[in-house]
Design an enzyme around this catalytic site. Structure first.
Site, PDB file in Angstrom:
ATOM      1  N   ASP A   6      11.511   3.041   5.291  1.00 56.74           N
ATOM      2  CA  ASP A   6      10.880   1.243   6.213  1.00 56.74           C
ATOM      3  C   ASP A   6      11.776   0.366   6.018  1.00 56.74           C
ATOM      4  OD1 ASP A   6      10.007  -1.323   6.047  1.00 56.74           O
ATOM      5  OD2 ASP A   6       8.397  -0.868   4.159  1.00 56.74           O
TER       6      ASP A   6
ATOM      7  N   GLU B 139     -11.388   1.780  18.649  1.00 63.57           N
ATOM      8  CA  GLU B 139     -12.244   1.084  17.462  1.00 63.57           C
ATOM      9  C   GLU B 139     -14.410   0.606  18.648  1.00 63.57           C
ATOM     10  OE1 GLU B 139     -11.104   0.289  13.697  1.00 63.57           O
ATOM     11  OE2 GLU B 139      -9.528   2.415  14.021  1.00 63.57           O
TER      12      GLU B 139
ATOM     13  N   HIS C 207     -13.500   4.353   9.236  1.00 59.63           N
ATOM     14  CA  HIS C 207     -12.533   3.277   8.850  1.00 59.63           C
ATOM     15  C   HIS C 207     -13.130   2.598   7.406  1.00 59.63           C
ATOM     16  CE1 HIS C 207      -9.654  -0.288  10.587  1.00 59.63           C
ATOM     17  NE2 HIS C 207      -9.382   0.161   9.032  1.00 59.63           N
ATOM     18  N   LEU C 208     -12.484   3.423   6.547  1.00 61.90           N
ATOM     19  CA  LEU C 208     -13.829   2.707   5.300  1.00 61.90           C
ATOM     20  C   LEU C 208     -12.552   2.712   4.283  1.00 61.90           C
ATOM     21  CD1 LEU C 208     -16.904   5.447   5.200  1.00 61.90           C
ATOM     22  CD2 LEU C 208     -16.671   3.520   5.855  1.00 61.90           C
ATOM     23  N   GLY C 209     -11.764   2.359   4.822  1.00 61.00           N
ATOM     24  CA  GLY C 209     -10.957   2.530   3.395  1.00 61.00           C
ATOM     25  C   GLY C 209     -11.027   1.186   2.109  1.00 61.00           C
ATOM     26  N   ALA C 210     -11.785   0.127   2.575  1.00 61.36           N
ATOM     27  CA  ALA C 210     -12.286  -0.477   1.722  1.00 61.36           C
ATOM     28  C   ALA C 210     -13.208  -0.976   1.468  1.00 61.36           C
ATOM     29  CB  ALA C 210     -11.384  -2.249   2.014  1.00 61.36           C
TER      30      ALA C 210
ATOM     31  N   CYS D 143      -3.983   6.107   7.336  1.00 63.51           N
ATOM     32  CA  CYS D 143      -5.651   5.303   6.662  1.00 63.51           C
ATOM     33  C   CYS D 143      -4.753   3.489   7.454  1.00 63.51           C
ATOM     34  CB  CYS D 143      -5.906   5.134   5.637  1.00 63.51           C
ATOM     35  SG  CYS D 143      -6.522   7.285   4.943  1.00 63.51           S
TER      36      CYS D 143
ATOM     37  N   THR E 233       1.396   1.317   7.801  1.00 67.75           N
ATOM     38  CA  THR E 233       3.075  -0.025   8.402  1.00 67.75           C
ATOM     39  C   THR E 233       1.345  -0.779   9.115  1.00 67.75           C
ATOM     40  OG1 THR E 233       4.468  -0.406  10.466  1.00 67.75           O
ATOM     41  CG2 THR E 233       3.284   2.012  10.646  1.00 67.75           C
TER      42      THR E 233
ATOM     43  N   ILE F  58       0.660  -1.150  -0.071  1.00 65.75           N
ATOM     44  CA  ILE F  58       0.254  -0.088  -0.197  1.00 65.75           C
ATOM     45  C   ILE F  58       0.779   1.590  -0.181  1.00 65.75           C
ATOM     46  CG2 ILE F  58      -1.360   1.667   1.193  1.00 65.75           C
ATOM     47  CD1 ILE F  58      -2.391  -1.612  -0.103  1.00 65.75           C
TER      48      ILE F  58
ATOM     49  N   ARG G 254      -3.446   1.448  10.544  1.00 66.69           N
ATOM     50  CA  ARG G 254      -3.395   1.503  11.954  1.00 66.69           C
ATOM     51  C   ARG G 254      -4.304   2.580  12.822  1.00 66.69           C
ATOM     52  NH1 ARG G 254      -4.298  -1.901   9.038  1.00 66.69           N
ATOM     53  NH2 ARG G 254      -3.770  -4.940   8.847  1.00 66.69           N
TER      54      ARG G 254
END
Length: 396
Positions: free
Chosen positions: A41, A131, A149-152, A100, A73, A22, A102
């Site tokens: 990273d 959450e 939490h609408l990432g997907a 977006c 991450t 991502i 964790r």
């Protein structure tokens, strides 16, 4: 109208924390917007960074240079609170934060202080420490945009997931192929019985090496010798790689570990030697990073319980326990007593104490099983002992 004055993205610097799948996509899109992208990273190789068109930097440099910071991450002990008060103090005035990934990666109280002071000009958050986030100290802040939490949550993503599940079920029912299983290895029932103790050994070797790896991985070499070469070693290799990658990536499992390693340009080398050496069966894992090469080896004894038999080619035999302390030091008198005293003062009971050395007066290693986890203060005290080179708390 002046309240809605913004900034342009071209020529600005985006700092990407976590440049896996991502993170790499985010970097690619930012480059398309003519931004300069820098990335932190530990597992990102220089070659992979060049391929992505990003500049690999350390975290402190990213914090100092970035106009925008985006997190990609997993949430681990290492990354929890990676953006805290100390991190915000190192950032540019007017930086903007996007998370977006964790909840828990950002210290929300420290972020609120940074927003109120103007250090952070704005934050966009899709995830939160707790959450479902019904209440949060950041809600209502005029410089914060939040989503639940609408990432997907797109029509396309839901369709793609459904198609993928259907295809994988069809593969299993028609051909017996198992793909993306999270709770079972891709092996037959007969193989599973024989492989089971070796899987435990492979997991321990990978986890041991992974917890001691602090820089980008370049090569993982796994050597099989003796009885183990008669088995299907592919699942064992996957488990070793899984153990190596898991300390920084919570989404890695036995099934996807090799694919994740390939994605990050990590070479996996598997060698087999049918002839027995010092042990009837033997597995050795050698890890090469940008800065060093380190190896750990193990075997199964008659009771099929895994044992570590060497670290960095230094003979040392031990069983791994839930809480352990790894210490590298110079082989000089007084160390063992000083270490025992330090742990005793910290209230840590020693269960087992294994030692090995390369040569008299050379590098030595102590692997100590303790009855509870060592806290940061204890680790600092051990690290300050004379002749100590490295201290690491390990969990299994």
């Amino acid at each position: 109208k002046s309240r809605f004055m913004g900034v342009e993205l071209p020529s600005k610097t985006l700092g990407v924390i976590g440049c896996g799948n991502i993170g790499a996509i985010a970097a690619e899109r930012a480059l398309g917007l003519k931004m300069k992208v820098i990335a932190f990273d530990p597992y990102l190789s220089v070659e992979r960074a060049e391929e992505l068109g990003v500049e690999k930097v350390e975290l402190d440099e990213l914090l100092e240079r970035a106009d925008f910071i985006t997190l990609h991450t997993p949430l681990t002990d290492t990354t929890r609170g990676i953006l805290n008060a100390e991190a915000f103090a190192k950032m540019k005035d007017g930086v903007r934060i996007v998370n977006c990934a964790r909840g828990g990666l950002i210290d929300e109280e420290a972020l609120l202080v940074a927003l109120d002071s103007g250090k952070v000009a704005g934050a966009a958050l899709d995830v939160f420490a707790e959450e479902p986030a019904k209440e949060n100290i950041l809600f209502g802040h005029e410089n914060v945009v939040v989503t639940p939490h609408l990432g997907a949550s797109t029509s396309e993503a839901q369709v793609n997931v459904a198609v993928q599940v259907a295809e994988q079920m069809a593969d299993y029912l028609l051909d017996g192929a198992v793909t993306n299983a999270l709770n079972m290895p891709s092996v037959t029932a007969e193989e599973s019985v024989r492989l089971s103790p070796y899987m435990s050994l492979a997991k321990q070797l990978g986890s041991f090496a992974g917890q001691l790896t602090e820089h980008a991985l370049k090569t993982i070499q796994i050597e099989y010798q003796g009885d183990v070469t008669e088995l299907n070693t592919r699942p064992l290799t996957a488990i070793v790689v899984q153990g190596l990658l898991q300390p920084l990536m919570d989404c890695v499992n036995m099934v996807n570990a090799l694919a994740v390693a390939k994605e990050r340009d990590i070479d996996i080398i598997e060698t087999r030697h049918d002839a027995e050496g010092d042990y009837n069966t033997f597995i050795k894992v050698t890890v090469t990073t940008e800065h060093q090469t380190r190896c750990v080896a193990g075997t199964l004894f008659a009771d099929k319980r895994p044992r570590i038999v060497s670290i960095k080619d230094i003979a040392l035999e031990t069983e791994l326990t839930p809480n352990m302390l790894y210490v590298s030091n110079e082989d000089l008198p007084g160390f063992i007593g000083a270490l025992g005293t330090t742990l005793g003062r910290a209230g840590l009971n020693i269960a087992t104490f294994s030692l090995g050395r390369a040569e008299e007066g050379g590098e030595a290693i102590a692997l100590v099983a303790i009855d509870a986890q060592a806290d940061a203060e204890t680790l600092s005290a051990v690290e300050s002992l004379p002749h100590v080179k490295q201290v690491k708390a390990l969990t299994f």
